[in-house]
Design a protein around this motif. Structure first.
Motif, short mmCIF file in Angstrom:
data_model
loop_
_atom_site.label_atom_id
_atom_site.label_comp_id
_atom_site.label_asym_id
_atom_site.label_seq_id
_atom_site.Cartn_x
_atom_site.Cartn_y
_atom_site.Cartn_z
N TYR B 25 0.84 -1.20 0.00
CA TYR B 25 0.00 0.00 0.00
C TYR B 25 0.87 1.25 0.00
O TYR B 25 0.64 2.21 -0.74
CB TYR B 25 -0.92 -0.02 1.22
N PHE B 26 1.94 1.18 0.77
CA PHE B 26 2.88 2.30 0.82
C PHE B 26 3.54 2.50 -0.54
O PHE B 26 3.56 3.61 -1.09
CB PHE B 26 3.95 2.06 1.90
N ASN B 27 4.08 1.44 -1.08
CA ASN B 27 4.87 1.58 -2.30
C ASN B 27 4.02 1.98 -3.51
O ASN B 27 4.43 2.82 -4.30
CB ASN B 27 5.64 0.28 -2.59
N THR B 28 2.84 1.40 -3.61
CA THR B 28 2.01 1.77 -4.76
C THR B 28 1.55 3.22 -4.63
O THR B 28 1.42 3.94 -5.63
CB THR B 28 0.78 0.84 -4.88
N THR B 29 1.32 3.67 -3.41
CA THR B 29 0.92 5.06 -3.21
C THR B 29 2.06 6.00 -3.57
O THR B 29 1.89 7.00 -4.28
CB THR B 29 0.49 5.27 -1.75
N PHE B 30 3.24 5.66 -3.07
CA PHE B 30 4.43 6.48 -3.33
C PHE B 30 4.70 6.55 -4.84
O PHE B 30 5.01 7.61 -5.39
CB PHE B 30 5.62 5.88 -2.59
N ASP B 31 4.57 5.39 -5.49
CA ASP B 31 4.77 5.34 -6.95
C ASP B 31 3.77 6.23 -7.68
O ASP B 31 4.13 6.96 -8.61
CB ASP B 31 4.56 3.90 -7.45
N ARG B 32 2.50 6.09 -7.32
CA ARG B 32 1.45 6.81 -8.04
C ARG B 32 1.65 8.32 -7.89
O ARG B 32 1.39 9.08 -8.83
CB ARG B 32 0.09 6.38 -7.46
N TYR B 33 2.12 8.71 -6.70
CA TYR B 33 2.37 10.13 -6.47
C TYR B 33 3.51 10.62 -7.35
O TYR B 33 3.46 11.71 -7.93
CB TYR B 33 2.67 10.37 -4.98
N GLU B 34 4.56 9.78 -7.46
CA GLU B 34 5.67 10.11 -8.37
C GLU B 34 5.15 10.28 -9.79
O GLU B 34 5.52 11.22 -10.51
CB GLU B 34 6.72 9.00 -8.35
N GLY B 62 7.66 17.43 -2.21
CA GLY B 62 8.41 17.06 -1.01
C GLY B 62 7.52 16.80 0.21
O GLY B 62 7.85 15.98 1.07
N HIS B 63 6.40 17.48 0.25
CA HIS B 63 5.61 17.49 1.48
C HIS B 63 5.16 16.11 1.95
O HIS B 63 5.26 15.79 3.14
CB HIS B 63 4.38 18.40 1.28
N THR B 64 4.66 15.29 1.04
CA THR B 64 4.11 14.01 1.50
C THR B 64 5.20 13.12 2.07
O THR B 64 4.95 12.30 2.96
CB THR B 64 3.38 13.29 0.35
N LYS B 116 13.63 14.54 -5.41
CA LYS B 116 13.44 13.15 -5.82
C LYS B 116 14.37 12.24 -5.02
O LYS B 116 13.98 11.19 -4.53
CB LYS B 116 13.71 13.01 -7.33
N THR B 117 15.61 12.69 -4.87
CA THR B 117 16.56 11.93 -4.06
C THR B 117 16.08 11.82 -2.62
O THR B 117 16.16 10.76 -2.00
CB THR B 117 17.94 12.62 -4.11
N TYR B 118 15.60 12.93 -2.11
CA TYR B 118 15.09 12.93 -0.74
C TYR B 118 13.93 11.95 -0.62
O TYR B 118 13.85 11.15 0.33
CB TYR B 118 14.67 14.35 -0.34
N ILE B 157 -4.47 11.69 -0.28
CA ILE B 157 -5.22 12.95 -0.37
C ILE B 157 -4.48 13.92 -1.29
O ILE B 157 -5.07 14.58 -2.15
CB ILE B 157 -5.38 13.58 1.03
N HIS B 158 -3.15 13.99 -1.10
CA HIS B 158 -2.39 14.94 -1.92
C HIS B 158 -2.30 14.50 -3.37
O HIS B 158 -2.09 15.33 -4.26
CB HIS B 158 -1.01 15.19 -1.31
N LEU B 159 -2.44 13.21 -3.59
CA LEU B 159 -2.53 12.76 -4.98
C LEU B 159 -3.69 13.49 -5.66
O LEU B 159 -3.56 14.00 -6.78
CB LEU B 159 -2.76 11.23 -5.00
N GLU B 160 -4.79 13.60 -4.92
CA GLU B 160 -5.96 14.28 -5.48
C GLU B 160 -5.78 15.80 -5.52
O GLU B 160 -6.00 16.44 -6.55
CB GLU B 160 -7.21 13.92 -4.68
N THR B 161 -5.38 16.37 -4.43
CA THR B 161 -5.32 17.84 -4.40
C THR B 161 -4.22 18.35 -5.32
O THR B 161 -4.36 19.41 -5.94
CB THR B 161 -5.10 18.36 -2.96
#
Lengths: 701, 701
Positions: B25-34, B62-64, B116-118, B157-161
């Motif tokens: 769930y974490f990784n797919t979310t992180f990926d989708r945000y990228e 950076g925020h998320t 991105k590195t961060y 949420i930030h994916l949407e906003t």
């Protein structure tokens, strides 16, 4: 003259006899006061003010009666007022201090005949009470009857002070009276001389179980060693004083204190107030008449005139001439075995109306090697009135003395020809403003300056006195004394091997500093507020501290705390107080085994600056203790300087977090956080109750 | 599109499986945000602000990631920051509310590659934590892992906003991307129609033991009966909305609320924000492109535009057309048996990125009798967000919801094509400022106005919230609740036979009034301060009260109190609150068996005026109770009006003396004086601790 009744012993075990004696004491006092007003020639004499800043005599005529009613009401000896209107009019306004009440528009004085009738009613009431109220002997300070004695002694005081006002009245308003016979002896004065007094000790203060009535300021104890000195055999006579007048003493600022010179200029004084110049000659105003100057009578002056004379005399003689201290007056009095007035005998002094209704020659009443140590006229001392150790105000008259503890009221001793009752006793202690006139003159002494007397002032600044109570006063809500608790905690955190120097930063009135001195060999108490430190210094130097606290509205209470009863007398000298800024401390303040910062950090303008260097001031293994409720306020600390209590980057940062950030590089947290409560009393019923978070940090090696 | 992982059940007893699911769930979310940020065409696209009042996209990129670090630090799952500088830059600034932080001068944005590195570092850290940190199932609100889910849902949420911000960006900064395929279906919209909904009940609120992650505002319970109404079958399409635009709806203030009209004028809005007029035709801006207007897609507007449309439509149709309440949305949702997204199946809704990266026609996804109760675009409700019964803030994110409890943030329901994770659940509850744009449109209903919702506000006025806590909050230092203690004392003083009307004068926030209502049949609560009374009224009408308290510095805590748990729900309706002046009470306020004046008299401008007439308002044998610390202050009461705490005619007059003077003619003292303590909390560590003197007076016959 008929001997006026003496102030009674209040420990007479025969309570019927005691009751009779008090009844007599009351009636003779009331009578004598009535007789005084018989010298007035008209109703107008009651209404025209003898001096601008005091009420007309009608006030004083009613006042002593009203005083009885007020005090007996307080004691519960009577239930109701006799005349509420009169008792409002006649209640207050005795002292010049109340000059703002003296606007005549405020008063609609009743006629003397009405007041006479009122006085009669009061007398009947008192007569009935004294005859019928339950009485158990002895009558002590807390006894309801104490207020009866208070009323009688109060009237005796006014017998004297009203006689001064009458003396200040225009001659047309007064007449001679057979009850007030003046001395007719006068002539040139003999030369005064100085008599050697050896060093010795004196004891001042009235015992709580003394058999006679006393005013609050008389009680307590003072013992002191005095150096040898010389004292004038006689009071300064009009003749001796004339040399000063003739030498231009009233026109030469050199002889006067600044305060005295201000008075002289304000009053445009050229000579003693009761002296009257007539065609190149001098006369003297007495109470009811004006007579050729009796040069061998004591001069009557205020303190400033007496002090100026002494300065001039010192230059004239090359001797250290000055006014005596109260202690020194007692030394002369005790050495001369002066007797107090007693029933059945005339006293060997121009005192208690036993001889004259005026002064008399300064060599008439010998007492030991001296004359007039007691009686004739009061004698100014250089001592402002102050409370003895153990002073307490009487609950029924809490403003008898306390308003005079202001370093502006000087003690007068010995009594005058009209001083009677309590006033005539050795323990009597009255003080007047230095520019006031009474039947008062002076005796000078020659000697080194006397020992300084204790500060008489009560701290009344709201914050300072709240802090004094916080540090040295009563506990509330079962919360232990806060600075003491912190000091114990600090001592325990340091351990017995670390007992060198301690720094109490933000010491305020200094309790923690003193408590730390039980363990540490030297304690620096540092605070930003000189005002607060002063109280610690006062306690250290004088052993005691006095302050007032707000009770309810404008009502206050009086408090005294001393080092001895706190068990701190032996260690107090290890403390050194100084003013300083915790954010910018002097380099000198270093090498500590302990630094205590109690309720400090949230009052600093830059707590971070303080915390960033505090490690440089500690010895290896030294301990830093921080106690604070973390009450951050922008008025003390700009928000960007708050250690915590903020959102930073969206997250809550507590002050404890901030302390870790600031201290972790040099310190390890060895104790806490723990909450230590403290209570600050604002009024009798209102308190701040706060929790201070305490953390102890040890300097890393 | 590939189905995006669903928000996991957190009660999976197989903790290894749970761990794996969370990692996914974490990784797919992180990926989708990228992937979202891959639509940006240049680094410049990261730095130019899409809209003036919000940060540029670099911040959101950076925020998320930073959010994960901050929350895991709070939870103790990690010990150290990864990049303190970035984590300061990226911590706060999401909401328009923080516009004062948006001055670009404050920011020195890092390059996208650095961020991105961060993000990669953060991902590695999270990956490690999720793989290795101890995990026991279930994961509940207090579980350390809750913060991991919080971070993932936050990123969703930030994916949407962020997708909305990208949609607001200049077209040159964005490009189409295979991961974000838009719907290509469009055409004329079918006519909307109203469907009858019978009366019925709905239940809102998430159970504390719900298996899915939830935000604080979702928890609690609300059950409500709804009247019958009609609801539009479809969301309002661009076509349906166009009639309003063409009718000059944006130029006619009649259709707009005052707030809405202000916004329209400020924004100079002439049509929906994402509509683009081109040569007499219309196009629609999507996230990454601009297309011919798809008239059958839902219109996307803010709350004001939706509300104006409804007013216009109501006049057009003569029907009570309006926006639904949140309750009504749930009624439609429940009636239509809408399914939430589940693993392994595409959801029957344009939701969770299961179908499109854009809206689609309003008649594509039928759910029961309706379309799009869930998905496509969010639906505005007329309900400002408020907390359910039992609301509590999550300690790791205390400003997620509470700042929106201000009656200015309205709830949106149903989710959009990009709403995923928690957002896609029935219990999801998000609210935005009414002028904000999201992927949001609306469905209208026709019916009588809905039930009013509870006040959502937290009282934050310092005095008012201190009083609320004083009356309804925790006890401190073992001191019993003061108004309750007084009410009990009053009831005991009155006795069982006197239980008619009672007056609580100076009732403040009303606790004593409610407590008196346990005994008296009617209680009038009167206070000078409407501000304080309002809290009593709120408690009475809504059964609960919410307020914030100062903890330390600017940190606050959130509190909720309710009548039921105080045992007052059954008697509260006996109380009538009104504003009044105790010195000048309305004639109506009379006929009482009890008058309670608690902490009142020393705040009146003329306590004597109050006391002089209070007897006229009591029944025979009635009781007057006065409680006061007698804290006389000239700011409240001119000194000549103080009842006591003064020197009068030289003697101390206490307030108790003054009360006797004012009351003895009509009353007898039947109880007291006695001291009753009270404590008012100022901060977590600072309290006022006061003694109120209580006296009970019975009216003489």
């Amino acid at each position: 003259m008929e001997r006026l009744s003496r102030t009674p012993r209040l420990d007479n075990p025969d309570s019927d006899a005691l009751r009779r004696e008090i009844l007599d004491y009351f009636n003779t006092t009331f009578d004598r006061y009535e007789q005084l007003f018989e010298v007035l020639t008209s109703d107008e004499a009651y209404f025209v003010k003898p001096i601008a800043l005091r009420h007309p005599l009608i006030f004083y005529y009613g006042h002593t009666a009203t005083f009885f009613i007020n005090k007996l009401l307080l004691a519960g000896l009577i239930e109701e007022r006799i005349n509420p209107r009169f008792e409002s009019i006649f209640a207050v306004g005795v002292d010049e201090m109340s000059w703002d009440d003296l606007n005549d528009d405020h008063y609609d004085w009743p006629a003397p005949a009405e007041v006479k009738t009122y006085r009669k009613q009061v007398r009947q009431t008192l007569d009935r009470i004294i005859r019928t109220a339950p009485l158990t002997s002895p009558i002590h300070w807390d006894h309801p009857w104490w207020t009866i004695l208070m009323g009688i002694e109060h009237e005796r005081i006014h017998l004297e002070t009203s006689s001064v006002l009458i003396r200040q009245h225009d001659l047309k308003y007064v007449q001679s009276h057979p009850a007030w016979p003046v001395c007719r002896d006068s002539g040139p004065a003999p030369a005064n001389q100085l008599i050697d007094i050896p060093a010795g000790s004196v004891t001042l203060g009235k015992a709580r179980d003394d058999a006679h009535y006393g005013w609050d300021n008389e009680y307590g104890l003072r013992q002191i060693e005095l150096k040898a000195l010389q004292a004038a055999q006689m009071l300064v006579s009009n003749q001796e004083f004339r040399a000063f007048v003739d030498a231009g003493g009233y026109r030469d600022a050199r002889w006067w204190s600044e305060e005295g010179w201000d008075w002289r200029n304000f009053a445009a004084a050229e000579h003693p107030s009761f002296w009257v110049r007539t065609n190149d000659d001098w006369q003297l105003r007495l109470m009811c008449e004006q007579v050729c100057m009796p040069w061998d009578w004591p001069v009557e002056v205020n303190y400033h005139e007496a002090e100026a004379f002494c300065r001039w005399k010192a230059e004239q003689t090359g001797l250290p001439i000055r006014l005596p201290s109260e202690d020194e007056w007692y030394r002369l009095y005790d050495l001369s075995n002066v007797a107090e007035p007693s029933p059945g005998h005339s006293v060997n002094a121009n005192l208690h109306l036993d001889h004259f209704a005026s002064p008399c020659p300064v060599y008439r009443f010998a007492q030991g090697d001296f004359y007039d140590l007691s009686g004739n006229v009061w004698q100014w001392t250089q001592t402002p009135i102050y409370p003895f150790e153990g002073f307490a105000v009487h609950p029924c008259y809490d403003d008898f003395t306390t308003p005079t503890f202001d370093e502006r009221h000087n003690l007068i001793k010995g009594g005058s020809w009209i001083s009677c009752g309590n006033e005539s006793l050795r323990t009597a202690r009255y003080a007047f403003r230095r520019h006031f006139f009474q039947h008062a003159g002076f005796r000078y002494v020659a000697g080194a300056p006397p020992t300084a007397i204790p500060d008489s002032r009560y701290e009344s600044d709201e914050l300072a006195s709240q802090y004094a109570e916080f540090h040295y006063g009563d506990e509330h809500f079962g919360v232990a004394n806060f600075p003491q608790t912190l000091a114990r905690l600090a001592i325990s955190a340091c351990g017995s091997e670390h007992n060198g120097k301690a720094l109490d930063l933000g010491c305020a009135t200094g309790r923690a500093s003193f408590e730390l001195a039980r363990h540490f060999t030297a304690v620096d108490g540092v605070d930003f507020s000189a005002r607060l430190i002063d109280l610690g210094v006062q306690l250290q130097q004088q052993g005691r501290l006095r302050y007032t606290l707000q009770e309810e509205g404008e009502l206050i209470s009086y408090h005294e705390r001393d080092l001895a009863s706190l068990g701190l007398a032996d260690v107090a000298n290890r403390v050194q107080f100084s003013q300083g800024d915790a954010c910018n401390l002097k380099p000198l303040l270093t090498g500590y085994d302990l630094i205590l910062a109690a309720n400090l950090i949230d009052r600093l303008y830059s707590p971070r600056r303080f915390l960033s260097q505090v490690h440089t001031r500690l010895n290896p293994g030294g301990v830093l203790i921080i106690a604070s409720p973390y009450t951050w306020l922008e008025e003390h600390t700009p928000k960007e300087e708050w250690l915590g209590g903020i959102k930073r980057d969206g997250e809550n940062v507590t002050t404890l977090d901030g302390l870790h950030e600031a201290l972790d590089a040099h310190f390890e947290l060895i104790r806490g956080p723990e909450e230590v409560p403290f209570v600050i009393r604002e009024t009798r019923r209102k308190f701040q109750h706060t929790l201070s978070e305490v953390t102890c940090w040890r300097l890393k090696d």
